[in-house]
Enzyme design. Structure first.
Site, PDB file in Angstrom:
ATOM      1  N   ASP A   1       0.824  -1.247  -0.019  1.00 36.43           N
ATOM      2  CA  ASP A   1      -0.128  -0.105  -0.033  1.00 36.43           C
ATOM      3  C   ASP A   1       0.781   1.242   0.278  1.00 36.43           C
ATOM      4  OD1 ASP A   1      -2.281   1.647   0.121  1.00 36.43           O
ATOM      5  OD2 ASP A   1      -2.057   1.677   2.444  1.00 36.43           O
ATOM      6  N   SER A   2       0.369   2.317  -0.173  1.00 34.83           N
ATOM      7  CA  SER A   2       1.074   3.614  -0.034  1.00 34.83           C
ATOM      8  C   SER A   2       1.368   3.893   1.366  1.00 34.83           C
ATOM      9  CB  SER A   2       0.126   4.761  -0.295  1.00 34.83           C
ATOM     10  OG  SER A   2      -1.022   4.603   0.189  1.00 34.83           O
TER      11      SER A   2
ATOM     12  N   CYS B   1      -4.268  -1.303  -2.236  1.00 34.35           N
ATOM     13  CA  CYS B   1      -4.350   0.096  -2.121  1.00 34.35           C
ATOM     14  C   CYS B   1      -5.274   0.194  -3.516  1.00 34.35           C
ATOM     15  CB  CYS B   1      -3.187   0.526  -2.417  1.00 34.35           C
ATOM     16  SG  CYS B   1      -2.852   2.434  -3.143  1.00 34.35           S
TER      17      CYS B   1
ATOM     18  N   GLU C   1      -3.602   8.658   8.195  1.00 30.98           N
ATOM     19  CA  GLU C   1      -1.943   8.422   8.482  1.00 30.98           C
ATOM     20  C   GLU C   1      -1.895   9.279   9.866  1.00 30.98           C
ATOM     21  OE1 GLU C   1       0.409   7.187   6.626  1.00 30.98           O
ATOM     22  OE2 GLU C   1      -0.785   6.234   5.343  1.00 30.98           O
TER      23      GLU C   1
ATOM     24  N   CYS D   1     -11.274   3.021  -0.123  1.00 32.05           N
ATOM     25  CA  CYS D   1     -10.016   3.283  -0.030  1.00 32.05           C
ATOM     26  C   CYS D   1      -9.291   2.390   1.198  1.00 32.05           C
ATOM     27  CB  CYS D   1      -9.868   4.608   0.415  1.00 32.05           C
ATOM     28  SG  CYS D   1      -8.075   5.223   1.004  1.00 32.05           S
ATOM     29  N   THR D   2      -8.377   1.678   1.412  1.00 31.63           N
ATOM     30  CA  THR D   2      -7.917   0.866   2.503  1.00 31.63           C
ATOM     31  C   THR D   2      -7.467   1.605   3.562  1.00 31.63           C
ATOM     32  OG1 THR D   2      -5.729   0.774   1.494  1.00 31.63           O
ATOM     33  CG2 THR D   2      -7.176  -0.941   0.857  1.00 31.63           C
ATOM     34  N   HIS D   3      -7.589   2.760   3.660  1.00 31.29           N
ATOM     35  CA  HIS D   3      -7.226   3.689   4.815  1.00 31.29           C
ATOM     36  C   HIS D   3      -8.501   3.949   5.661  1.00 31.29           C
ATOM     37  CE1 HIS D   3      -3.365   4.751   3.190  1.00 31.29           C
ATOM     38  NE2 HIS D   3      -2.966   5.482   4.239  1.00 31.29           N
TER      39      HIS D   3
HETATM   40  N1  DGL Z   1      -4.865   3.257   0.699  1.00 30.43           N
HETATM   41  C1  DGL Z   1      -5.008   3.880  -0.553  1.00 30.43           C
HETATM   42  C2  DGL Z   1      -6.042   3.586  -1.266  1.00 30.43           C
HETATM   43  O1  DGL Z   1      -6.731   2.494  -1.057  1.00 30.43           O
HETATM   44  C3  DGL Z   1      -4.737   5.180  -0.700  1.00 30.43           C
HETATM   45  C4  DGL Z   1      -4.273   6.204   0.197  1.00 30.43           C
HETATM   46  C5  DGL Z   1      -3.436   7.160  -0.729  1.00 30.43           C
HETATM   47  O2  DGL Z   1      -2.306   7.001  -0.717  1.00 30.43           O
HETATM   48  O3  DGL Z   1      -3.961   8.431  -1.102  1.00 30.43           O
HETATM   49  O4  DGL Z   1      -6.487   4.194  -2.151  1.00 30.43           O
END
Ligand code: DGL
Length: 267
Positions: free
Chosen positions: A8-9, A71, A151, A185-187
């Site tokens: 992931d990022s 991600c 984050e 979004c995984t976040h």
């Molecule tokens: N976790 C990422 C996603 O699912 C992206 C968050 C990001 O880097 O912008 O898209």
């Protein structure tokens, strides 16, 4: 035996890591968070593709047998490039499993999706959901600010409540609102309590973590890659700030990780 690589990022992919760890406890997992370059969601598709190829190269050097792109932004733009560059490694992303979860949960097939600018502008979820049900209605909204808040570990405080209210009011407090919200979004799964409290019990909130874990299990079965003998290893790599990663990882995992468990790498 080789591990499953997950990238992931940043920390967000740990929501998928956690689901895979529960689904497949005998498998070794190697996680890479590209924390030096987070967020991916505001970058061009070309840059995200390049980052994804570099991250995968690093994971392949660590002897992975399958790759999970945890991600949404990278899944939306980089899967074909990764599959072409590494034809011998089965690769899955999180968008198709996420779309399956959303279509499976929605009674009226009116689904709201929130994600990064990259995921939403590229219409990745519209395409994946409508590939499953052509007549599904999809309302998509970029909620990029939630990435920075995740984050930062700000997921349950007043600012999180305000951000959720600001972003979601126009999607749900309207006539003929969707009955399902896809966290694209995984976040975002870490905001689930605040989001569920805001949208109320008539809206089902889904994410791609558990359906991705089921999808990787099916992929390992298909390629006869199951680990049966354990013990499972877990390793974390980041491209910046191992201490910060270890601290914020706590929000995503049930248990803390020690900074010494996180390796700093260059891509
Ligand atoms: N976790 C990422 C996603 O699912 C992206 C968050 C990001 O880097 O912008 O898209």
């Amino acid at each position: 035996m080789a591990a499953i690589g997950i990238f992931d990022s940043g920390v967000g992919g740990l929501s998928v890591f956690q689901a895979i760890r529960h689904q497949l406890p005998s498998e070794s997992l190697v996680y890479l968070g590209d924390s030096a370059r987070v967020p991916y969601g505001t970058k061009s598709a070309q840059s995200v593709r390049r980052y994804a190829l570099q991250a995968t190269k690093k994971l392949v050097e660590r002897d992975i047998k399958a790759l999970v792109v945890a991600c949404n932004t990278a899944s939306a733009v980089a899967l074909p490039a990764l599959q072409e560059a590494y034809p011998n490694i089965p690769v899955i992303g999180v968008i198709e499993p996420g779309a399956q979860a959303a279509v499976g949960a929605s009674k009226n097939q009116h689904i709201a999706v929130i994600g990064t600018e990259g995921t939403i502008n590229g219409k990745a979820y519209e395409h994946a959901i409508q590939a499953l049900n052509q007549s599904a209605q999809v309302d998509a909204l970029a909620t990029q600010m939630l990435v920075s808040m995740a984050e930062e570990g700000w997921t349950q405080n007043k600012l999180a409540q305000l951000a959720v209210d600001e972003y979601l009011r126009g999607l749900f407090f309207v006539e003929n609102a969707p009955d399902t919200l896809m966290l694209g979004c995984t976040h975002f799964p870490v905001f689930r309590p605040v989001i569920e409290a805001f949208v109320g019990p008539t809206v089902t909130v889904v994410d791609s973590a558990s359906t991705t874990a089921i999808a990787i299990e099916a992929l390992l079965a298909k390629h006869q890659l199951f680990e049966r003998h354990g013990p499972a290893r877990e390793h974390f790599m980041v491209t910046d700030g191992p201490e910060r990663f270890a601290r914020v990882a706590r929000v995503f995992l049930d248990e803390p990780i020690a900074p010494t468990q996180v390796e700093l790498v260059d891509l």
